[in-house]
Design a protein around this motif. Structure first.
Motif, mmCIF file in Angstrom:
data_model
loop_
_atom_site.group_PDB
_atom_site.id
_atom_site.type_symbol
_atom_site.label_atom_id
_atom_site.label_comp_id
_atom_site.label_asym_id
_atom_site.label_seq_id
_atom_site.Cartn_x
_atom_site.Cartn_y
_atom_site.Cartn_z
ATOM 1 N N THR A 181 34.078 35.615 31.944
ATOM 2 C CA THR A 181 34.676 36.626 32.582
ATOM 3 C C THR A 181 34.078 38.003 32.705
ATOM 4 O O THR A 181 33.496 38.680 31.835
ATOM 5 N N ASP A 223 41.598 32.086 36.585
ATOM 6 C CA ASP A 223 40.861 33.339 36.163
ATOM 7 C C ASP A 223 41.900 34.414 36.527
ATOM 8 O O ASP A 223 41.728 35.403 35.794
ATOM 9 N N LYS A 224 42.665 34.301 37.590
ATOM 10 C CA LYS A 224 43.679 35.177 37.580
ATOM 11 C C LYS A 224 44.587 35.504 36.315
ATOM 12 O O LYS A 224 44.997 36.851 36.092
ATOM 13 N N LYS A 267 42.981 37.257 33.528
ATOM 14 C CA LYS A 267 42.656 38.980 33.636
ATOM 15 C C LYS A 267 43.853 39.520 33.679
ATOM 16 O O LYS A 267 43.806 40.550 32.997
ATOM 17 N N LYS A 268 45.045 38.840 33.953
ATOM 18 C CA LYS A 268 46.278 39.446 33.840
ATOM 19 C C LYS A 268 46.753 39.625 32.215
ATOM 20 O O LYS A 268 47.133 40.842 31.777
#
Length: 385
Positions: free
Chosen positions: A85, A365-366, A369-370
């Motif tokens: 990331t 990935d979303k 990140k959240k």
């Protein structure tokens, strides 16, 4: 008057926050001097927001003395990514990403900015006694004592205040031990601004550069608790354990003086039903010590200091604030404690390594990140300063 026990990261941050807000306090620390001991630490964005709020110059000094992490990689033993990331989204949200720094250097910088007249060194806490007028007598090992109205314990995972306040509290051993070191070594430039953790066969190895020519590393293995190393063969033992890992792991072990390699069993404090009783409150590791698997132990102590100091500055009934502070903080903190524990167990899993790696690679990935943004966010509306 408020008395703080413990001059570590949480205690010193609380003292700095009190100073900013005009709250009267004294801090008592058992050490004679605050020297550079320990290894590396991550200061995540939630903690950095607090430090910046306290003093921009303090923030700038820590940033100058540490190293910015622009990428966080979890990989297999050869560093083939399992999760990778880049931290641009964190910088866009908060203005900065995680900083790595030597733990002792961070403590020294916090102390440098503190009001030395209110920091009392060589004061090792022995016990407290509830006395008349809802006050507390704090007794030290040197037989001296002070009278205070409120007591805040920031004295770490082995907190003496917590042991007396909540004698039923217990630590839980994770089944894992950790060697830490700081190598005087110029690492490959691809590691310069990258936090790395490698997962092997019930072994883990982590790497974070601290500054030019200094690299923090940790090595985790399954172990019975309270084991002692034969230091004459420790480097060979670690070399043989991590022989199949990325070459930089062995380079770091080799370039670390044997006296700089520290071993610590990884434990957590079993979750408490409360962090306070009457006019006494726990913060940081004294209240919610966690395994280091999310790099949030210091971060949550710093968050505690931010919220508690602001709440106290607005309310003279501090005993009520302690209850409100626990209600505000415990849900987030307990979630991080549980997630840290679970991450460590999964990382050192005995069977199903390939399935584990596949599942981790499959996490959107979303979503990652959240979750990061949620963990890093603090409520700045709590302060008017």
């Amino acid at each position: 008057m408020i008395s703080i026990i413990g001059g570590g990261i949480g205690g010193l941050t609380l003292a700095l926050a009190f100073e900013k807000l005009g709250v009267e306090y004294n801090l008592y620390e058992r050490a004679e001097t605050l020297t550079e001991v320990g290894a590396g630490i991550w200061i995540p964005p939630n903690a950095l927001q607090v430090i910046q709020w306290i003093d921009q110059k303090l923030f700038d000094r820590i940033k100058e003395q540490g190293n910015t992490i622009d990428r966080i990689t979890v990989g297999d033993s050869k560093l083939n990514p399992i999760s990778d990331t880049y931290q641009d989204f964190v910088k866009n949200e908060f203005g900065f990403s995680t900083i790595t720094i030597h733990r002792g250097k961070l403590q020294a910088i916090l102390y440098e900015f503190a009001n030395k007249e209110k920091i009392k060194l060589s004061k090792s806490f022995k016990e407290f006694k509830q006395i008349e007028d809802n006050h507390i007598e704090v007794v030290f090992e040197d037989k001296s004592s002070v009278r205070t109205q409120y007591l805040i314990a920031a004295d770490g995972i082995n907190s003496k205040v917590r042991t007396q306040l909540f004698p039923e509290s217990r630590l839980r051993y994770s089944g894992q031990t950790c060697w830490r070191g700081v190598a005087a070594y110029k690492i490959d430039p691809s590691f310069d601004h990258r936090g790395v953790e490698m997962w092997g066969e019930q072994l883990r190895f982590g790497i974070s550069r601290l500054e030019e020519g200094k690299v923090y590393w940790f090595a985790v293995a399954l172990s019975e608790p309270n084991q002692q190393d034969d230091r004459s063969i420790l480097k060979k033992k670690l070399h043989d354990m991590f022989i199949d890992f990325h070459p930089e792991a062995l380079n770091l072990i080799q370039n670390t003086p044997i006296e700089k390699i520290i071993r610590t069993d990884l434990s957590e404090l079993q979750i408490l039903d409360t962090w306070y009783q009457d006019n006494i409150c726990l913060i940081g590791d004294a209240a919610h010590s966690m395994t280091p698997d999310l790099g949030q132990g210091g971060g949550q102590a710093i968050e505690d200091a931010f919220y508690l100091s602001n709440m106290i500055s607005k309310n003279k009934e501090i005993a009520k604030v302690f209850a409100e502070f626990y209600q505000l903080r415990h849900q987030k903190v307990n979630q991080i404690v549980k997630k840290s524990w679970g991450t460590g167990i999964i990382a050192n899993i005995k069977y199903g390594k390939r399935i584990r790696n596949f599942l981790f690679r499959s996490i959107p990935d979303k979503l990652l990140k959240k979750q990061m943004i949620k963990m890093y966010r603090i409520d700045k509306t709590i302060t008017n300063v």
